[in-house]
Design an enzyme around this catalytic site. Sequence first.
Site, PDB file in Angstrom:
ATOM      1  N   SER A 172       0.811  -1.224   0.000  1.00  0.00           N
ATOM      2  CA  SER A 172       0.000   0.000   0.000  1.00  0.00           C
ATOM      3  C   SER A 172       0.843   1.272   0.000  1.00  0.00           C
ATOM      4  O   SER A 172       0.777   2.085   0.924  1.00  0.00           O
ATOM      5  CB  SER A 172      -0.949  -0.008   1.198  1.00  0.00           C
TER       6      SER A 172
ATOM      7  N   ARG B 155       7.226   6.432  -4.615  1.00  0.00           N
ATOM      8  CA  ARG B 155       7.815   7.058  -3.419  1.00  0.00           C
ATOM      9  C   ARG B 155       7.275   6.340  -2.191  1.00  0.00           C
ATOM     10  O   ARG B 155       6.239   5.689  -2.236  1.00  0.00           O
ATOM     11  CB  ARG B 155       7.470   8.544  -3.345  1.00  0.00           C
TER      12      ARG B 155
ATOM     13  N   ASP C  23      -5.227  -2.610  -2.507  1.00  0.00           N
ATOM     14  CA  ASP C  23      -6.240  -3.073  -1.548  1.00  0.00           C
ATOM     15  C   ASP C  23      -7.683  -2.947  -2.069  1.00  0.00           C
ATOM     16  O   ASP C  23      -8.548  -3.756  -1.724  1.00  0.00           O
ATOM     17  CB  ASP C  23      -6.097  -2.376  -0.182  1.00  0.00           C
TER      18      ASP C  23
END
Length: 513
Positions: free
Chosen positions: A156, A171, A209
């Site tokens: 995530s 990032r 997710d």
Amino acid sequence: MSLLEEARQVAAEFDYTAQDVNKGVKEFIRQMDEGLQKNGTSMSQIPTYVTSVPNGTEKGLYLAVDLGGTNFRVCSIQLHGNTTFSLTQSKVAIPRDLMTAKKAQELFSFLAKQIETFLKTHHNDHFEAHHERRKAMSPSENFTDDELFQLGFTFSFPVHQIGINKGTLIRWTKGFDIEDAVGKDVCELLQKEIDALHLPVKVAALVNDTVGTLMARSYTSPGKTGTLLGGIFGTGTNGAYVEKLDRVTKLSTFSGSTDYDKSTGHMIVNTEWGSFDNQMTVLPNTPYDTALDAESVNPGIQMFEKRVSGMFLGEILRRALLALTQKKECQLFKDENSSSNDIHSTTTIAEDSMLYKQWGIDTSFLSIVQEDASAGYRITRQTLSRDLGVDAASIEDAEAVKTLVAAIGKRSARLSAVAIGAVILSTGKMDDSTQGNIAKQENNEVDEENVIDIGVDGSLVEYYPGFEEYIREALREIEGIGEKGEKRVRIGIAKDGSGVGAALIALVAGSAE
Ligand code: ADP
């Protein structure tokens, strides 16, 4: 003006009319279309390379891992093939020093070690058999996919996904900072460390997710229609849905893989709808929204999410309440308004009240107030005291707070309906109904054949009282859906997208090869 009238006036700023909803849906569909055609749009519409959803008959033993924030979760999922599954899991906290390690390898070898421990603890027979087999193998021989656990990797953090098990880290967020990993394929990083330990595991899928939620719901959902949309309404909000492959026109110009199963004619698209309408052409706006955004870490970004999700509703309420207390004549939390003249019931706001602190109100506070049916709003008044340091609030105070809470919660749900309605309409789901079971339809019963199934997850949709009903009310107001269409929509909680959902993506990834 009475306190309640003043509260109603502020609450009215959150009105989001049927006309607004319809305008929102049109623009949402336009931005969805734009995102399917090109890169760099407000809504990213990310192709996931997952080209089908499960129907509940899938079987097998799969692994799933979830690196989301503070914890690393490893689980194995046994799919029974009858819409049910069993799940075994372990969870470890990520050591702080690894979150900012010099080398990516330090973190990923820790993750691989957790997978090894999990396998030894819960699947030792497989583990041992694999080692025996490896000893007997010639050096040139490789394991086949059948001999390995297929693993779904829920990661995530922002990644540029270029294949079903390939994605480069854009990032780090949430306190992680390992420069060495940026720009690298996170599946490959994990696979390398798994291989170094000779584990019988293949990283088969990189999982978002929201896509996990859609897959988990589609596997467990009653009926065989397949789920259209998975939506998350928790800390943030996002949705993933089943799109026609030929509508994802940017795939042809995409730098990603062309190696995916095209035969289904579909692909799951991760909308990233939290950033719907960052340009603010149709989103509602109040002075509280504007100030929240200006003082946030990412002004001008995630503008839809900032009006919908759990991370923000408490803060919107806090700003609206403060504005009320600061109105010259307003009686909110003022002692003149206390229910009795007894000195002990004088309303006071503690100097260090959370009312004065940015992010001081959690969205669970809204659920408590919305749910409160106690005599004289006893629970709300107690919670005001406990959570916000507002002592001896009056019944009128509590009523005013509830008026604002209801307005903010309702606007959030109606905006959620814009996203859901737009996906239903843009995918043509309202038009492709078969005749279905006429008798059932006439009797106002659910006609399985024409159900439009939607899986949702997140504390807001799960715990905020009446959230689904507010969504439904707005769906009925949408042109092209209406009363009849809304009845076809089935909304169900889909738990554990990063467990069973990730396993299912590993499964479809394997069968696509
Ligand atoms: P996540 O989205 O991070 O996986 P959750 O679905 O639990 O986790 O969502 C957490 C968010 O939901 C937080 O922003 C929190 O404020 C909010 N929240 C927690 N409990 C409730 C509740 N009872 N009612 C409404 N919102 C809640």
